[in-house]
Design a protein around this motif. Sequence first.
Motif, PDB file in Angstrom:
ATOM      1  N   PHE A 107      34.752  33.142  50.639  1.00 53.91           N
ATOM      2  CA  PHE A 107      35.621  33.669  49.762  1.00 53.91           C
ATOM      3  C   PHE A 107      37.096  34.051  50.373  1.00 53.91           C
ATOM      4  N   THR A 108      38.119  33.549  49.602  1.00 53.59           N
ATOM      5  CA  THR A 108      39.508  33.851  50.190  1.00 53.59           C
ATOM      6  C   THR A 108      40.346  34.647  49.097  1.00 53.59           C
ATOM      7  N   LYS A 109      41.069  35.518  49.757  1.00 50.33           N
ATOM      8  CA  LYS A 109      42.025  36.467  48.774  1.00 50.33           C
ATOM      9  C   LYS A 109      43.563  36.149  49.379  1.00 50.33           C
ATOM     10  N   ILE A 110      44.281  36.146  48.588  1.00 53.37           N
ATOM     11  CA  ILE A 110      45.703  36.280  49.080  1.00 53.37           C
ATOM     12  C   ILE A 110      46.428  37.336  48.537  1.00 53.37           C
ATOM     13  N   SER A 111      47.143  38.180  49.532  1.00 58.59           N
ATOM     14  CA  SER A 111      47.770  39.306  48.919  1.00 58.59           C
ATOM     15  C   SER A 111      49.254  39.117  49.096  1.00 58.59           C
ATOM     16  N   ALA A 112      49.962  39.693  48.204  1.00 58.99           N
ATOM     17  CA  ALA A 112      51.558  39.578  48.303  1.00 58.99           C
ATOM     18  C   ALA A 112      51.718  41.135  48.649  1.00 58.99           C
ATOM     19  N   ILE A 113      52.578  41.095  49.613  1.00 55.80           N
ATOM     20  CA  ILE A 113      52.996  42.196  50.267  1.00 55.80           C
ATOM     21  C   ILE A 113      54.430  42.258  50.098  1.00 55.80           C
ATOM     22  N   ASP A 114      54.961  43.322  49.203  1.00 56.66           N
ATOM     23  CA  ASP A 114      56.602  43.412  49.016  1.00 56.66           C
ATOM     24  C   ASP A 114      57.251  43.581  50.343  1.00 56.66           C
ATOM     25  N   LEU A 115      58.262  43.188  50.655  1.00 56.30           N
ATOM     26  CA  LEU A 115      59.004  43.069  51.975  1.00 56.30           C
ATOM     27  C   LEU A 115      59.666  44.501  51.920  1.00 56.30           C
ATOM     28  N   LYS A 116      60.211  44.940  50.750  1.00 57.73           N
ATOM     29  CA  LYS A 116      61.233  46.148  50.987  1.00 57.73           C
ATOM     30  C   LYS A 116      60.113  47.390  50.934  1.00 57.73           C
ATOM     31  N   THR A 117      59.024  47.497  49.982  1.00 64.35           N
ATOM     32  CA  THR A 117      58.344  48.661  49.897  1.00 64.35           C
ATOM     33  C   THR A 117      56.863  48.796  50.652  1.00 64.35           C
ATOM     34  N   HIS A 152      35.910  30.042  40.656  1.00 63.80           N
ATOM     35  CA  HIS A 152      36.270  31.107  40.451  1.00 63.80           C
ATOM     36  C   HIS A 152      37.805  31.314  40.839  1.00 63.80           C
ATOM     37  N   MET A 153      38.598  30.226  40.523  1.00 66.70           N
ATOM     38  CA  MET A 153      39.973  30.346  41.281  1.00 66.70           C
ATOM     39  C   MET A 153      40.782  31.112  40.086  1.00 66.70           C
ATOM     40  N   ASN A 154      41.608  32.339  40.700  1.00 64.76           N
ATOM     41  CA  ASN A 154      42.332  33.047  39.739  1.00 64.76           C
ATOM     42  C   ASN A 154      43.575  33.372  40.603  1.00 64.76           C
ATOM     43  N   PHE A 155      44.621  33.151  39.822  1.00 64.52           N
ATOM     44  CA  PHE A 155      45.901  33.568  40.133  1.00 64.52           C
ATOM     45  C   PHE A 155      46.430  34.965  39.351  1.00 64.52           C
ATOM     46  N   TRP A 156      46.202  35.917  40.192  1.00 64.04           N
ATOM     47  CA  TRP A 156      46.161  37.323  39.610  1.00 64.04           C
ATOM     48  C   TRP A 156      47.422  37.719  39.475  1.00 64.04           C
ATOM     49  N   ASN A 157      48.593  37.685  40.328  1.00 62.17           N
ATOM     50  CA  ASN A 157      49.910  38.156  40.356  1.00 62.17           C
ATOM     51  C   ASN A 157      50.982  37.145  41.033  1.00 62.17           C
ATOM     52  N   PRO A 158      51.972  37.100  40.581  1.00 58.89           N
ATOM     53  CA  PRO A 158      52.961  36.036  40.940  1.00 58.89           C
ATOM     54  C   PRO A 158      53.462  36.451  42.613  1.00 58.89           C
ATOM     55  N   ILE A 159      53.789  35.471  43.440  1.00 62.00           N
ATOM     56  CA  ILE A 159      54.169  35.557  44.544  1.00 62.00           C
ATOM     57  C   ILE A 159      55.567  34.965  44.652  1.00 62.00           C
ATOM     58  N   THR A 160      56.644  35.747  45.198  1.00 61.49           N
ATOM     59  CA  THR A 160      58.135  35.433  45.318  1.00 61.49           C
ATOM     60  C   THR A 160      58.574  35.402  46.601  1.00 61.49           C
ATOM     61  N   PHE A 165      45.635  36.289  44.456  1.00 61.20           N
ATOM     62  CA  PHE A 165      44.953  35.055  44.287  1.00 61.20           C
ATOM     63  C   PHE A 165      43.452  35.306  44.894  1.00 61.20           C
ATOM     64  N   SER A 166      42.509  34.803  44.320  1.00 57.01           N
ATOM     65  CA  SER A 166      41.356  34.655  45.040  1.00 57.01           C
ATOM     66  C   SER A 166      40.214  33.613  44.432  1.00 57.01           C
ATOM     67  N   SER A 167      39.230  33.198  45.427  1.00 57.48           N
ATOM     68  CA  SER A 167      38.769  32.193  45.139  1.00 57.48           C
ATOM     69  C   SER A 167      37.542  32.004  46.072  1.00 57.48           C
ATOM     70  N   GLU A 187      42.665  25.467  54.511  1.00 59.17           N
ATOM     71  CA  GLU A 187      42.625  25.816  56.104  1.00 59.17           C
ATOM     72  C   GLU A 187      42.310  26.720  56.444  1.00 59.17           C
ATOM     73  N   ASN A 188      42.324  28.019  55.761  1.00 57.45           N
ATOM     74  CA  ASN A 188      41.783  29.279  56.123  1.00 57.45           C
ATOM     75  C   ASN A 188      40.283  29.505  55.881  1.00 57.45           C
ATOM     76  N   ALA A 189      39.947  28.809  54.703  1.00 59.41           N
ATOM     77  CA  ALA A 189      38.522  28.645  54.677  1.00 59.41           C
ATOM     78  C   ALA A 189      37.716  28.006  55.601  1.00 59.41           C
ATOM     79  N   GLY A 190      38.246  26.725  56.074  1.00 55.03           N
ATOM     80  CA  GLY A 190      37.776  25.977  56.886  1.00 55.03           C
ATOM     81  C   GLY A 190      37.480  26.884  58.333  1.00 55.03           C
TER      82      GLY A 190
END
Length: 164
Positions: free
Chosen positions: A90-100, A60-68, A107-109, A39-42
Amino acid sequence: MKEITCKQTRATREQLVFDSDLNDKGTFFGGTTLSLLDENAGLAAFKFTNVKFATANYDHMNFWNPITTQDSIKIVSYVTGANNRAIEVFTKISAIDLKTQASKIAFSSFCTLVTLKQYGDVKFPTLVPESEEERYLVAGYADRLNARKANFSNEKELLGHLTD
């Protein structure tokens, strides 16, 4: 020729992560990740050109860190190259800790979208990278394109050996 910056093609989305987004290991489901990527790439590709296209490839799909559920996510996509009928996003997904509020790349691809044949070869605008990240990714486009072309012929051979 018209110019457009990578930033002008940028599509950004942010959202919370819910239990229903998780797999059986308690991390963000990969299928949901791919749906959001598509969706976002489109949207980034639409900002680059106003013709219809279809998703052709992810690489070049990489799951770098888990998202919870302790995270929110930020999805950023932008165009990094185009040639003939193909647009690379190019797409990157960042995980942002809700507390800190600490952020990490999760993720990137790269995604290749191809304009529909009815439009023929499209005159894409000249892409102008501005940030260090954009310059790095745009500079590598030709190498990724050549690798995709080489891989495509291997994939077509594989397809010829598959049964349904």
